[in-house]
Enzyme design. Sequence first.
Site, PDB file in Angstrom:
ATOM      1  N   SER A   1      -0.224  15.345   5.197  1.00 22.86           N
ATOM      2  CA  SER A   1      -1.620  15.206   5.605  1.00 22.86           C
ATOM      3  C   SER A   1      -2.406  16.474   5.335  1.00 22.86           C
ATOM      4  O   SER A   1      -3.636  16.448   5.345  1.00 22.86           O
ATOM      5  CB  SER A   1      -1.694  14.966   7.111  1.00 22.86           C
TER       6      SER A   1
ATOM      7  N   HIS B   1      -1.446  10.947  -0.679  1.00 26.26           N
ATOM      8  CA  HIS B   1      -1.775  10.852   0.750  1.00 26.26           C
ATOM      9  C   HIS B   1      -2.292   9.450   1.090  1.00 26.26           C
ATOM     10  O   HIS B   1      -3.454   9.135   0.843  1.00 26.26           O
ATOM     11  CB  HIS B   1      -2.808  11.945   1.095  1.00 26.26           C
TER      12      HIS B   1
ATOM     13  N   GLU C   1      -5.414   9.370  -1.296  1.00 25.69           N
ATOM     14  CA  GLU C   1      -6.029  10.640  -1.708  1.00 25.69           C
ATOM     15  C   GLU C   1      -4.964  11.352  -2.551  1.00 25.69           C
ATOM     16  O   GLU C   1      -3.848  11.590  -2.063  1.00 25.69           O
ATOM     17  CB  GLU C   1      -6.352  11.436  -0.433  1.00 25.69           C
TER      18      GLU C   1
ATOM     19  N   ASN D   1      -8.521  15.129   6.066  1.00 21.67           N
ATOM     20  CA  ASN D   1      -8.214  15.719   7.369  1.00 21.67           C
ATOM     21  C   ASN D   1      -9.008  16.983   7.670  1.00 21.67           C
ATOM     22  O   ASN D   1      -9.164  17.347   8.833  1.00 21.67           O
ATOM     23  CB  ASN D   1      -6.711  15.951   7.499  1.00 21.67           C
TER      24      ASN D   1
END
Length: 283
Positions: A119, A140, A152, A190
């Site tokens: 992450s 991701h 991602e 994130n």
Amino acid sequence: MEIRAIMVIGAGQMGSGIAQVAAQSGFSTLLHDISMEAVQKGLLAIRKSLAKFVEKGKLSPEEMEAALARLTPCDDLAAAAECDLAIEAVVENMGVKAKIFRELDRLAPPNAILASNTSSLPITEIAAVTGRPEQVIGMHFMNPVPLMKLVEIIRGLATSDETYEAIEALSRRLGKTTAECRDVPGFISNRVLMVMLNEAIWCLYEGVASAESIDTIMKLGMNHPMGPLTLADLIGLDTVLAILQVLQDGYGDPKYRPCPLLRQYVKAGWLGRKSGRGFYRYA
Ligand code: NAD
């Protein structure tokens, strides 16, 4: 190169979701965890998720059985010798991931791609422990993997165009839409999301409002599908804390300082949905 067999390392909520989508998309899929018990837990989650798709008429019972038949459980990393792509989805901890990538580099065929579902951790650093950094990439997925459309993709400093293109094409075969991001702490998803989740936890900590009020305000006020505390519980509070620590270390900016309440919940073992208790209680 053609990707036929995929190995997923880590059979938790993300690993089991990734393995499910890979098997549903026709790939021969190895699901690995530290023990057969952990792998079986992941397989049970996959079975439950597939059964829901069948219930909703989105999958036939035959397709469900075919997907399950493509899944092979394993607790020995040596099975990596059989894969064209390994996707690591173990705990958000650099030491643990580095150890696995060193092993995968030794065990996987020389042309295999090694991807991480991290992450927030630097792909470049993960790649550097291997002898094939040009074949290491960040892939991701979003939670829950079978429902969420995005992957991602993060290129490490050494990731080759060939690796990037293979992973982009594969993500499309898994039914996902991709977006590329440079290798910075927390990437885009994130870096942006965690500031909001942490701020919601600070609001709870300071007694500004109840958990329910915070979530209702953000859900209905911003048209978010779920409130930030519900989302933090879904992600896992240990994972949220680990990501915030990576952001704080990576940018050195106090805006990423994890709320003490989050640290306390993690210490208490209140990890959210997966442990049955977080900001809310789960049956
Ligand atoms: P989880 O706690 O549900 O699962 C982690 C799994 O890894 C467990 O089954 C554990 O037994 C296994 N594991 C630990 N050490 C291992 C080892 N050495 N070898 C094999 N397996 C090992 O966690 P998760 O939510 O699935 O997160 C996994 C990864 O995905 C983390 O890097 C996380 O940051 C990332 N991620 C999480 C989310 C999310 O919403 N939870 C979203 C995107 C990415």
